[in-house]
Design a protein around this motif. Sequence first.
Motif, PDB file in Angstrom:
ATOM      1  N   SER A 107       0.678  -1.024  -0.326  1.00  0.00           N
ATOM      2  CA  SER A 107       0.205   0.423  -0.068  1.00  0.00           C
ATOM      3  C   SER A 107       1.143   1.292   0.394  1.00  0.00           C
ATOM      4  CB  SER A 107      -0.889   0.183   1.767  1.00  0.00           C
ATOM      5  OG  SER A 107      -0.411  -0.034   2.338  1.00  0.00           O
ATOM      6  N   SER A 108       1.953   1.435   0.121  1.00  0.00           N
ATOM      7  CA  SER A 108       3.252   1.989   0.232  1.00  0.00           C
ATOM      8  C   SER A 108       3.624   2.575  -0.914  1.00  0.00           C
ATOM      9  CB  SER A 108       3.942   2.297   1.225  1.00  0.00           C
ATOM     10  OG  SER A 108       4.841   1.181   0.391  1.00  0.00           O
ATOM     11  N   PHE A 109       2.972   2.330  -2.376  1.00  0.00           N
ATOM     12  CA  PHE A 109       3.555   1.803  -3.552  1.00  0.00           C
ATOM     13  C   PHE A 109       1.932   2.315  -4.587  1.00  0.00           C
ATOM     14  CE2 PHE A 109       7.482  -0.918  -2.063  1.00  0.00           C
ATOM     15  CZ  PHE A 109       8.240   0.190  -2.200  1.00  0.00           C
ATOM     16  N   THR A 110       2.173   3.438  -5.397  1.00  0.00           N
ATOM     17  CA  THR A 110       1.231   3.357  -6.205  1.00  0.00           C
ATOM     18  C   THR A 110       1.937   3.226  -7.728  1.00  0.00           C
ATOM     19  OG1 THR A 110       0.191   5.204  -7.302  1.00  0.00           O
ATOM     20  CG2 THR A 110       2.548   5.989  -6.495  1.00  0.00           C
ATOM     21  N   GLY A 111       1.480   3.079  -8.449  1.00  0.00           N
ATOM     22  CA  GLY A 111       2.100   3.219 -10.085  1.00  0.00           C
ATOM     23  C   GLY A 111       2.708   3.956 -10.809  1.00  0.00           C
ATOM     24  N   ALA A 112       3.233   3.888 -11.621  1.00  0.00           N
ATOM     25  CA  ALA A 112       3.327   4.600 -12.754  1.00  0.00           C
ATOM     26  C   ALA A 112       3.073   6.168 -13.104  1.00  0.00           C
ATOM     27  CB  ALA A 112       4.242   4.167 -14.190  1.00  0.00           C
ATOM     28  N   GLU A 113       2.848   6.888 -13.481  1.00  0.00           N
ATOM     29  CA  GLU A 113       1.886   8.082 -13.877  1.00  0.00           C
ATOM     30  C   GLU A 113       0.989   8.540 -13.334  1.00  0.00           C
ATOM     31  OE1 GLU A 113       3.472   9.420 -16.817  1.00  0.00           O
ATOM     32  OE2 GLU A 113       4.842   8.501 -17.285  1.00  0.00           O
ATOM     33  N   THR A 114       1.082   8.153 -12.204  1.00  0.00           N
ATOM     34  CA  THR A 114       0.273   9.000 -10.618  1.00  0.00           C
ATOM     35  C   THR A 114       1.158   9.248  -9.454  1.00  0.00           C
ATOM     36  OG1 THR A 114       0.791   6.328  -9.577  1.00  0.00           O
ATOM     37  CG2 THR A 114      -1.419   6.827 -11.141  1.00  0.00           C
ATOM     38  N   PRO A 115       0.301  10.035  -8.961  1.00  0.00           N
ATOM     39  CA  PRO A 115       0.853  10.719  -7.900  1.00  0.00           C
ATOM     40  C   PRO A 115       1.579  10.498  -7.076  1.00  0.00           C
ATOM     41  CG  PRO A 115      -1.359  11.367  -8.351  1.00  0.00           C
ATOM     42  CD  PRO A 115      -1.070  10.716  -9.452  1.00  0.00           C
ATOM     43  N   LEU A 116       2.637  10.789  -6.504  1.00  0.00           N
ATOM     44  CA  LEU A 116       2.761  10.207  -4.978  1.00  0.00           C
ATOM     45  C   LEU A 116       2.402  11.356  -4.087  1.00  0.00           C
ATOM     46  CD1 LEU A 116       6.895  10.774  -5.726  1.00  0.00           C
ATOM     47  CD2 LEU A 116       5.268   8.716  -6.312  1.00  0.00           C
ATOM     48  N   ILE A 117       2.152  11.061  -2.821  1.00  0.00           N
ATOM     49  CA  ILE A 117       1.135  11.881  -2.186  1.00  0.00           C
ATOM     50  C   ILE A 117       1.421  12.475  -0.384  1.00  0.00           C
ATOM     51  CG2 ILE A 117      -1.202  11.296  -0.466  1.00  0.00           C
ATOM     52  CD1 ILE A 117      -1.614  11.905  -3.618  1.00  0.00           C
ATOM     53  N   ARG A 118       1.833  13.060  -0.916  1.00  0.00           N
ATOM     54  CA  ARG A 118       2.488  14.280   0.103  1.00  0.00           C
ATOM     55  C   ARG A 118       2.096  13.738   1.369  1.00  0.00           C
ATOM     56  NH1 ARG A 118       5.036  20.187   0.811  1.00  0.00           N
ATOM     57  NH2 ARG A 118       3.127  20.264   0.536  1.00  0.00           N
ATOM     58  N   PRO A 119       1.666  13.532   2.560  1.00  0.00           N
ATOM     59  CA  PRO A 119       0.220  13.359   3.417  1.00  0.00           C
ATOM     60  C   PRO A 119       0.856  14.951   4.868  1.00  0.00           C
ATOM     61  CG  PRO A 119       2.698  12.606   4.518  1.00  0.00           C
ATOM     62  CD  PRO A 119       3.000  12.841   3.164  1.00  0.00           C
ATOM     63  N   PRO A 120      -0.358  15.478   4.932  1.00  0.00           N
ATOM     64  CA  PRO A 120      -0.408  16.528   5.640  1.00  0.00           C
ATOM     65  C   PRO A 120       0.372  16.507   7.534  1.00  0.00           C
ATOM     66  CG  PRO A 120      -2.576  15.230   6.375  1.00  0.00           C
ATOM     67  CD  PRO A 120      -2.280  14.406   5.334  1.00  0.00           C
ATOM     68  N   GLU A 121       0.971  15.132   7.627  1.00  0.00           N
ATOM     69  CA  GLU A 121       0.835  15.037   8.875  1.00  0.00           C
ATOM     70  C   GLU A 121       2.452  15.617   8.583  1.00  0.00           C
ATOM     71  OE1 GLU A 121      -2.003  12.328   9.377  1.00  0.00           O
ATOM     72  OE2 GLU A 121      -0.389  12.916   7.924  1.00  0.00           O
ATOM     73  N   ASN A 122       3.366  15.501   8.031  1.00  0.00           N
ATOM     74  CA  ASN A 122       4.668  16.016   7.767  1.00  0.00           C
ATOM     75  C   ASN A 122       4.814  16.556   6.295  1.00  0.00           C
ATOM     76  OD1 ASN A 122       8.417  15.040   7.296  1.00  0.00           O
ATOM     77  ND2 ASN A 122       6.996  15.657   9.333  1.00  0.00           N
ATOM     78  N   HIS A 123       5.704  17.073   5.238  1.00  0.00           N
ATOM     79  CA  HIS A 123       6.342  17.473   4.735  1.00  0.00           C
ATOM     80  C   HIS A 123       7.146  17.305   3.916  1.00  0.00           C
ATOM     81  CE1 HIS A 123       2.480  20.879   3.753  1.00  0.00           C
ATOM     82  NE2 HIS A 123       2.219  19.292   3.750  1.00  0.00           N
ATOM     83  N   THR A 124       8.157  16.583   4.295  1.00  0.00           N
ATOM     84  CA  THR A 124       9.895  15.770   4.065  1.00  0.00           C
ATOM     85  C   THR A 124      10.180  14.775   2.968  1.00  0.00           C
ATOM     86  OG1 THR A 124      10.035  13.987   6.576  1.00  0.00           O
ATOM     87  CG2 THR A 124      10.709  17.218   6.068  1.00  0.00           C
ATOM     88  N   LEU A 125       8.677  14.480   1.928  1.00  0.00           N
ATOM     89  CA  LEU A 125       8.473  13.210   1.230  1.00  0.00           C
ATOM     90  C   LEU A 125       9.973  13.203   0.602  1.00  0.00           C
ATOM     91  CD1 LEU A 125       7.027  11.333  -0.980  1.00  0.00           C
ATOM     92  CD2 LEU A 125       5.998  13.046  -1.498  1.00  0.00           C
ATOM     93  N   ASP A 126      10.875  12.666   0.368  1.00  0.00           N
ATOM     94  CA  ASP A 126      11.848  12.601  -0.520  1.00  0.00           C
ATOM     95  C   ASP A 126      11.592  11.645  -1.520  1.00  0.00           C
ATOM     96  OD1 ASP A 126      14.623  12.837  -0.986  1.00  0.00           O
ATOM     97  OD2 ASP A 126      14.959  12.668   0.201  1.00  0.00           O
ATOM     98  N   TYR A 127      12.883  11.292  -2.131  1.00  0.00           N
ATOM     99  CA  TYR A 127      12.606  10.514  -3.187  1.00  0.00           C
ATOM    100  C   TYR A 127      14.350   9.440  -3.920  1.00  0.00           C
ATOM    101  CZ  TYR A 127      15.894  14.011  -5.061  1.00  0.00           C
ATOM    102  OH  TYR A 127      17.534  14.747  -5.342  1.00  0.00           O
ATOM    103  N   GLU A 128      14.198   8.054  -4.067  1.00  0.00           N
ATOM    104  CA  GLU A 128      15.231   7.193  -3.805  1.00  0.00           C
ATOM    105  C   GLU A 128      15.140   6.788  -5.428  1.00  0.00           C
ATOM    106  OE1 GLU A 128      15.974   5.342  -0.707  1.00  0.00           O
ATOM    107  OE2 GLU A 128      16.303   6.894   1.198  1.00  0.00           O
ATOM    108  N   GLY A 129      15.593   6.839  -6.453  1.00  0.00           N
ATOM    109  CA  GLY A 129      15.765   6.216  -7.235  1.00  0.00           C
ATOM    110  C   GLY A 129      16.264   4.749  -7.144  1.00  0.00           C
ATOM    111  N   GLU A 130      15.539   3.680  -7.815  1.00  0.00           N
ATOM    112  CA  GLU A 130      16.614   1.918  -7.496  1.00  0.00           C
ATOM    113  C   GLU A 130      15.728   1.153  -8.028  1.00  0.00           C
ATOM    114  OE1 GLU A 130      16.722   0.902  -3.554  1.00  0.00           O
ATOM    115  OE2 GLU A 130      16.273   2.992  -2.709  1.00  0.00           O
ATOM    116  N   VAL A 131      16.549  -0.066  -8.868  1.00  0.00           N
ATOM    117  CA  VAL A 131      16.498  -1.158  -9.794  1.00  0.00           C
ATOM    118  C   VAL A 131      15.664  -2.021  -8.757  1.00  0.00           C
ATOM    119  CG1 VAL A 131      16.957  -3.425 -10.668  1.00  0.00           C
ATOM    120  CG2 VAL A 131      18.071  -0.599 -10.897  1.00  0.00           C
ATOM    121  N   VAL A 132      14.650  -2.322  -9.094  1.00  0.00           N
ATOM    122  CA  VAL A 132      13.617  -3.771  -8.424  1.00  0.00           C
ATOM    123  C   VAL A 132      14.015  -5.060  -8.946  1.00  0.00           C
ATOM    124  CG1 VAL A 132      11.860  -4.673  -8.368  1.00  0.00           C
ATOM    125  CG2 VAL A 132      12.019  -2.002  -8.105  1.00  0.00           C
TER     126      VAL A 132
END
Length: 285
Positions: A107-132
């Motif tokens: 549930s912590s993941f969404t698919g491509a071309e859809t929004p990442l969601i920044r929650p109201p409790e905290n705005h330190t949303l960061d990115y990390e590119g990785e191979v699966v």
Amino acid sequence: MRFATYTADGETFYGAATDAGMIALSPQFPDWPTLREVIAADGLHQLAVAAKGQEVTHPNGSFTYQIPVPNPQRILCVGVNFPDRNAEYKDGSNQPKHMSLFPRFPSSFTGAETPLIRPPENHTLDYEGEVVVVIGKGGRRIKAEDAYDHIAALSLCNEGTIRDWVRHAKFNVTQGKNWDNSGSIGPWLVPFTHAAQLDSARIITRVNGEVRQDDTLNRMMFPIREEIAYISTFTTLEPGDIIITGTPTGAGARFDPPKYLVPGDIVEIEVEGIGTLRNTVEDEA
């Protein structure tokens, strides 16, 4: 050949991804309800054969990507796996003896071309590119030299993180890594057929077109072969399990001041031969 899970008109399909859209294949394989069952049956080649000569059933713009393997039994992430990432912590430590691991929930993941969601409790949303890597043949105590034989397919991940929540506890990062729809996996699976797909891979992360991360997988402190060997020592890997292999230096938290994601940002993770995972950012409604 590329295979994706997607929804269209309220129905979920899997199929072959083309430049023009999707070729639905799941209706032809009722015994394999999802790509997880396809992988367990070693069926990706059969999908490729079935897709040949078929017309697109869902053109671009008519469907929404989902994470490629729905509800995997395990999603395990490898942390701090590049030398420069270890140096970022400025604690004077050398390469650790063992890799850092933490779980993520589907549930912590969404698919491509859809929004990442920044929650109201905290705005330190960061990115990390990785191979699966997606496990095809399960096993326990897999030898490193045999590890690649257990990989069915590759994909990409933006291992989105709420940084402040990572720091809530002394010994774990789980709560900062599992906010709903904070990360993404996709857009599709690429069958793993030869070692160079990983050994020669270069991963690039861009935010609004600016390169933030750029490195090669052969610099990992714990190579993917070792990841599979180590993880399978303590848990039996199963078909469809996901290992998220580690991110290079350059995440937003490491800038001064930090460059966290904000609504409207576009994040792209790219690896030649796999593709590009692209997401926007939105605040939670």
